[in-house]
Design an enzyme around this catalytic site. Structure first.
Site, PDB file in Angstrom:
ATOM      1  CG  ASP A 204      -0.159   0.167   2.545  1.00  0.00           C
ATOM      2  OD1 ASP A 204       1.091   0.289   2.527  1.00  0.00           O
ATOM      3  OD2 ASP A 204      -0.802   0.174   3.605  1.00  0.00           O
ATOM      4  CG  ASP A 206       1.551   3.130   4.656  1.00  0.00           C
ATOM      5  OD1 ASP A 206       0.444   2.657   4.921  1.00  0.00           O
ATOM      6  OD2 ASP A 206       2.537   2.429   4.332  1.00  0.00           O
ATOM      7  CG  ASP A 313      -3.570   2.686   5.307  1.00  0.00           C
ATOM      8  OD1 ASP A 313      -4.632   2.435   4.703  1.00  0.00           O
ATOM      9  OD2 ASP A 313      -3.047   1.917   6.127  1.00  0.00           O
TER      10      ASP A 313
HETATM   11  P1  DGT Z   1       4.159  -2.610   2.980  1.00  0.00           P
HETATM   12  O1  DGT Z   1       3.068  -1.595   2.904  1.00  0.00           O
HETATM   13  O2  DGT Z   1       3.634  -4.000   3.058  1.00  0.00           O
HETATM   14  O3  DGT Z   1       5.167  -2.448   1.908  1.00  0.00           O
HETATM   15  O4  DGT Z   1       4.970  -2.402   4.345  1.00  0.00           O
HETATM   16  P2  DGT Z   1       4.834  -1.248   5.410  1.00  0.00           P
HETATM   17  O5  DGT Z   1       6.017  -1.312   6.290  1.00  0.00           O
HETATM   18  O6  DGT Z   1       4.533   0.047   4.742  1.00  0.00           O
HETATM   19  O7  DGT Z   1       3.637  -1.726   6.304  1.00  0.00           O
HETATM   20  P3  DGT Z   1       2.189  -1.086   6.500  1.00  0.00           P
HETATM   21  O8  DGT Z   1       1.776  -0.310   5.310  1.00  0.00           O
HETATM   22  O9  DGT Z   1       1.278  -2.181   6.952  1.00  0.00           O
HETATM   23  O10 DGT Z   1       2.338  -0.103   7.731  1.00  0.00           O
HETATM   24  C1  DGT Z   1       3.204   1.010   7.708  1.00  0.00           C
HETATM   25  C2  DGT Z   1       3.742   1.255   9.061  1.00  0.00           C
HETATM   26  O11 DGT Z   1       2.792   1.924   9.852  1.00  0.00           O
HETATM   27  C3  DGT Z   1       4.036  -0.033   9.787  1.00  0.00           C
HETATM   28  O12 DGT Z   1       5.365  -0.348   9.632  1.00  0.00           O
HETATM   29  C4  DGT Z   1       3.668   0.228  11.204  1.00  0.00           C
HETATM   30  C5  DGT Z   1       2.710   1.335  11.133  1.00  0.00           C
HETATM   31  N1  DGT Z   1       1.293   0.973  11.355  1.00  0.00           N
HETATM   32  C6  DGT Z   1       0.528   0.152  10.642  1.00  0.00           C
HETATM   33  N2  DGT Z   1      -0.718   0.131  11.109  1.00  0.00           N
HETATM   34  C7  DGT Z   1      -0.739   0.988  12.143  1.00  0.00           C
HETATM   35  C8  DGT Z   1      -1.743   1.442  13.038  1.00  0.00           C
HETATM   36  O13 DGT Z   1      -2.904   1.037  12.990  1.00  0.00           O
HETATM   37  N3  DGT Z   1      -1.366   2.375  13.972  1.00  0.00           N
HETATM   38  C9  DGT Z   1      -0.098   2.849  14.040  1.00  0.00           C
HETATM   39  N4  DGT Z   1       0.194   3.745  14.960  1.00  0.00           N
HETATM   40  N5  DGT Z   1       0.857   2.442  13.221  1.00  0.00           N
HETATM   41  C10 DGT Z   1       0.540   1.524  12.295  1.00  0.00           C
HETATM   42 MG    MG Z   2       2.776   0.366   3.628  1.00  0.00          MG
END
Ligand code: DGT
Ligand code: MG
Length: 389
Positions: A204, A206, A313
């Site tokens: 996604d 963010d 997001d």
């Molecule tokens: P991806 O999108 O699969 O390439 O990997 P990320 O690291 O972007 O993971 P993602 O999009 O699920 O979440 C981005 C970061 O935001 C994650 O590393 C931790 C944080 N995060 C995710 N969900 C929540 C939430 O509900 N609340 C808070 N405070 N932080 C969150």
């Molecule tokens: Mg992400």
């Protein structure tokens, strides 16, 4: 003193937030296996086991060399008996029977497919698995009752399975920036998550949004989503309070303005021509928002249309919490988890995406930058590109 008496041996720190973990490392042949077991434990609602495997994998990601023999594991923290057994088997036989049978198992494959649907968590997927359902198609075929998110998840399943590229994320950044500035000039937008850590693809995109004048960010999210909706750029959106905080963050009472902290889960409609334009020069949002009125109500197949669906997001944070929100939304998930564990266990502090609370002094510690937060926590600053724990 190093246990093996070798002063040159690197000392691996035991919390992931004490270490530098680059995106590319030398041990994916081991970490991928351990992460299968972690994933499987998560599917079986065994969080402790899941985190244990994830921590073990993370230690190997931080190693500056490829693991060649079991001796290389001596002195490394976070490697339990089970992880060591799996690693040993892979080193000796090239693969682990447990990992391979997990990977092939009907339960694992079903849970992966079903939790891969936007809006479907482990609980729901597990219930469907036990009812005999195996795939997204089975949900449609058997007419399962689905909420709005899950309906969108199924409708755009193929698109949302495809990784989002950095080029696509950049186009979406331009759109979000345009939307935010149209409704609140002076607002600041930051790309978060995996892309901020230097990933080339993600599941996604963010974003964190704030305004230097505290209070200006109030009520911002609905204005942004209305603007995007008017331009025909949103396929789905749902704005919620951030419930993550209440679930995950120990004793610290969040500051009373926490209820301003909103999160929007959305699915963007991204014109492919805009991504091509962007790679050449710069696309205007006019290029980006045009076209595609005639999508079908059932499943969307992006090969046949000029656009694709992308998960986005959006998070709005008050300026006073921006540093905490930035740190909290950069990830990786394990890095975040380890930061909070470090704060609680080693410093008697409570860290969230809103604040840092010091239980010994009974006060909230203010910070304007991520660097200040690391300093409060007594940690060396780790830049985003090395938080890929
Ligand atoms: P991806 O999108 O699969 O390439 O990997 P990320 O690291 O972007 O993971 P993602 O999009 O699920 O979440 C981005 C970061 O935001 C994650 O590393 C931790 C944080 N995060 C995710 N969900 C929540 C939430 O509900 N609340 C808070 N405070 N932080 C969150
Ligand atoms: Mg992400």
């Amino acid at each position: 003193p190093k246990p093996n008496g070798d002063p040159s041996a690197m000392q691996m720190k035991s919390y992931a937030c004490q270490r530098r973990t680059p995106l590319k490392h030398h041990n994916s042949f081991l970490t991928e296996a351990l992460e299968i077991l972690s994933q499987n434990a998560e599917y079986n609602d065994n969080e402790g086991r899941s985190v244990a495997f994830r921590r073990a994998a993370s230690v190997l990601k931080a190693l500056p060399h490829r693991v060649k023999t079991i001796e290389d594991l001596r002195c490394l923290p976070c490697l339990g008996d089970h992880s060591q057994r799996v690693i040993k088997e892979i080193l000796e036989d090239g693969s682990s029977r447990e990992v391979e049978s997990t990977r092939q198992s009907e339960q694992f494959q079903t849970m992966k497919a079903l939790t891969g649907i936007f809006g479907v968590g482990v609980r729901t997927a597990d219930r469907w698995f036990r009812e005999g359902l195996r795939s997204p198609d089975d949900l449609i075929r058997t007419g399962q009752q689905l909420n709005r998110a899950q309906q969108a998840g199924l409708q755009y399943y193929d698109d949302l399975q495809k990784p989002v590229t950095k080029a696509e994320a950049d186009v979406i950044s331009d759109i979000v920036e345009k939307a935010v500035h149209a409704v609140l000039p002076g607002a600041e937008i930051q790309l978060m998550g995996g892309f901020r850590r230097g990933k080339e693809v993600g599941h996604d995109v963010d974003f964190l949004i704030t305004h230097p004048e505290e209070g200006k960010e109030e009520g911002l999210m609905p204005k942004i989503t209305n603007w995007l909706e008017e331009q025909g750029l949103l396929l789905y959106q749902k704005t919620t309070r951030n419930s993550y905080l209440e679930k995950m963050d120990g004793p610290a009472r969040p500051p009373n303005n926490m209820d301003r902290f909103e999160r929007c889960f959305s699915i963007f409609k991204l014109q492919k021509s805009a991504v091509r334009c962007k790679s050449n020069s710069t696309a205007s949002v006019e290029d980006v928002s045009r076209g595609g009125e005639n999508e079908r109500p059932s499943e969307h197949h992006s090969e046949e249309s000029g656009w694709r669906a992308v998960r986005v997001d959006l998070v709005v944070s008050p300026y006073s919490q921006f540093a905490f929100a930035t740190l909290g939304w950069t990830g990786s998930k394990l890095f975040e988890r380890e930061l909070r564990r470090w704060a609680g266990q080693e410093k008697h502090m409570s860290l969230s995406s809103h604040a840092l609370y010091d239980s010994k002094q009974n006060l909230y510690l203010r910070a304007k930058t991520e660097e200040e937060i690391f300093a409060y926590l007594g940690l060396e600053f780790i830049p985003p590109s090395e938080r890929n724990a």
